[in-house]
Design a protein around this motif. Sequence first.
Motif: not given
Length: 326
Positions: A113-122, A253-258, A283-284
Motif C-alpha cells: 500500500f505504501s508504494i502504491i500511495l507513493e506512485v499515486i501521490i507522485l 519489500k516484496m509487497g513494495c515490488c508488487i 485495504g487498510y
Amino acid sequence: LPSFFSGATFPSIFHAVIENKNQRTQKGASPYSGNLWGAAMGVILGGIYIPQIIGYHNTFIFCSIGLIALGLIAAFLRFKTQETKERKQETHLEVEDIPKQSVYLIIFCSGLFSIILEVIILIYFRQVVGISQHVVAAVLFSFIVGLGLGSMFASRWRRKNTSVVGLLKRSLLLCGILCLAYPFIFYLLQAHPVSFQSLSLSARTAWFIICATLFLTPILIFVGSVFPLAWDIFQRNNEEHGQVFGSMSFVNKMGCCIGALLAPFVLMPWVGLPATMMIVGSGYLALILVLKFQFRKLPKTYILLLVYIVICFAFQPSPVHLKKGE
C-alpha cells in the motif's frame, strides 16, 4: 548487487540495537526513522544539489567512497553486543497473540500500500505543479520524511506501554479514512493549482518541498507507523533480532515490488487515480479485520466505515481518460 548488500546493513544494526524481544518497536523504530531521514536527505542532496556542483558521475563516486568509509569504520570499531541469554530483560510491554498469517499479511500489505500511495501521490503532484526532476525529488523527500515521522511516533507510543494491537488498529483506521479522503483534496488542488513560477529555481524547490511535506505529513505519519508497530508481533519468541528484521524487511519489500508494478500498470489504467487511492484506503480498513480475524462479530463502527467507503466511492472525482496522442 549494490542494493543487495545495502539491504543487509540495517538488519545487522537492528540486531545490535535491540536488547529485548518485547521492545523492538520501542528501541528500533527511532534508528529506523533516522535511516529514513538520511534517505530523504540523500534524495535532495544527491538528486538535486550535489550534482549541480560536481556532476552526476562524481556524485556517484562520492557516495561510493562514503559507503566504503562507513564499512571501514564498522570493521574497526568492533561493536560490542551481548549474547542473547546475557541481555538485560527490561520492562515487559503487552504483546497479544496474533495469528502468524495475519502478521505476515499486515507487513506485506504495509509495503504494497505504501508504494502504491507513493506512485499515486507522485503522479498527482506532477499534474498539479508540472513534470520535473525537482518535483520527483521533492515528493520522494516528503514521502520518506513522513514515513520517518510515523516510525518515530510509533516508538513513542509504544514506550507508554500501550497495546500494540490497539495502536495498529488506530493507525490502520486513520490510514484508511485519510486515503479515502485525500482524492477529494487533490481534486481541489488540480482545480486550483498553486504556482511557484515567480520564484527562483532554488526558492521554488524549497517552498515546494515545505508545502508537500506539510500536506502529506498527516497521512504519512500513520502509514509509516504500521510497519514498525508490526515488529513487536512478528516472530515474537525469536531472540535473533537481525534475522527477524531481515525476514520482516523481505516480506515488506516484496509487497513494495508488487505495488510498484501494480499501481502504474494495472490499477491506475483500470480505475484511475482517485479510485486507486480509495482502494488502498479500503485495504487498510480491511486489515483491521485481518488483525483479529473479526469477520463474524462486527462492531457498529465497521458498519459506519462501510457507509463511509460507499459514500467516498459514490462521489469520487471522475478519472480523466486521455484521448489518443494526448
